[in-house]
Motif scaffolding. Structure first.
Motif, short mmCIF file in Angstrom:
data_model
loop_
_atom_site.label_atom_id
_atom_site.label_comp_id
_atom_site.label_asym_id
_atom_site.label_seq_id
_atom_site.Cartn_x
_atom_site.Cartn_y
_atom_site.Cartn_z
N GLU A 7 -7.36 4.28 12.44
CA GLU A 7 -5.96 3.69 12.41
C GLU A 7 -6.11 2.63 10.89
OE1 GLU A 7 -6.38 5.65 16.07
OE2 GLU A 7 -7.39 4.06 15.15
N GLN A 10 -6.29 4.21 7.83
CA GLN A 10 -5.18 4.74 7.07
C GLN A 10 -4.32 3.61 6.59
OE1 GLN A 10 -2.90 7.26 10.02
NE2 GLN A 10 -0.86 7.10 8.88
N GLN A 11 -4.25 2.49 7.02
CA GLN A 11 -3.75 1.47 6.52
C GLN A 11 -4.20 0.94 5.37
OE1 GLN A 11 -3.74 -1.57 9.72
NE2 GLN A 11 -2.14 -1.01 10.83
N VAL A 13 -5.83 3.05 3.12
CA VAL A 13 -5.35 4.06 2.23
C VAL A 13 -3.92 3.94 1.84
CG1 VAL A 13 -5.11 6.55 2.13
CG2 VAL A 13 -7.45 5.86 2.97
N GLU A 14 -3.15 3.37 2.66
CA GLU A 14 -1.61 3.64 2.53
C GLU A 14 -1.51 2.16 1.44
OE1 GLU A 14 0.22 3.81 6.17
OE2 GLU A 14 -0.22 6.13 6.42
N GLY A 15 -2.42 1.27 1.72
CA GLY A 15 -2.05 -0.06 0.86
C GLY A 15 -2.77 -0.05 -0.35
N ASP A 16 -3.80 0.85 -0.46
CA ASP A 16 -4.52 0.76 -1.98
C ASP A 16 -5.06 1.96 -2.45
OD1 ASP A 16 -6.74 0.21 -4.04
OD2 ASP A 16 -7.88 -1.02 -2.46
N ARG A 17 -4.58 2.63 -3.56
CA ARG A 17 -5.03 3.74 -3.92
C ARG A 17 -6.33 3.90 -4.63
NH1 ARG A 17 -2.66 7.66 -1.14
NH2 ARG A 17 -0.71 7.44 -0.91
N TYR A 93 -6.62 11.39 11.65
CA TYR A 93 -5.89 10.59 10.33
C TYR A 93 -4.46 11.07 10.62
CZ TYR A 93 -4.71 8.89 5.92
OH TYR A 93 -4.20 8.36 4.53
N GLY A 95 -2.01 10.30 8.66
CA GLY A 95 -1.16 10.31 7.29
C GLY A 95 -1.12 11.74 6.81
N GLU A 96 -0.47 11.70 5.75
CA GLU A 96 -0.51 12.87 5.01
C GLU A 96 -1.60 13.36 4.17
OE1 GLU A 96 2.54 14.96 1.81
OE2 GLU A 96 3.30 13.48 3.14
#
Length: 99
Positions: A7, A10-11, A13-17, A93, A95-96
């Motif tokens: 979890e 995932q946060q 990943v969603e915040g930092d590419r 995970y 997310g997509e």
């Protein structure tokens, strides 16, 4: 050993590419779907491919159930890399996934 929950990961990943994510699962599982930006870096080949990684970067290791990534994290840490193990794995995970 540094670890994050799936979890927390995932946060991140969603915040930092720009995360460096190593997916250590077999190629067929990686091809079915992986975390966005993850690079296929199979567990069985890690010690033969250490020269492909940069010791000045931080990495996250993920697998199918947390066992392979834990082993990968141990190997890479032993060789002087900054690696964080992702607990659990890609199936957890939420997310997509990329294919």
């Amino acid at each position: 050993m540094k670890q994050v929950t799936v979890e927390e990961f995932q946060q991140l990943v969603e915040g930092d590419r720009d995360l460096n994510i190593l997916d250590v699962r077999p190629k067929d599982l990686y091809d079915k779907g992986h975390v966005p930006g993850a690079v296929h870096f199979p567990l069985n080949d890690i010690e033969d491919n250490l020269d492909e990684l940069d010791k000045n970067k931080s990495y996250y290791a993920i697998c199918h159930d947390g066992k392979g990534s834990k082993k990968a994290t141990e190997i890479l840490t032993k060789h002087g890399f900054d690696v964080t193990n992702v607990e659990k794995g890609v199936p957890d995970y939420k997310g997509e996934l990329e294919k």
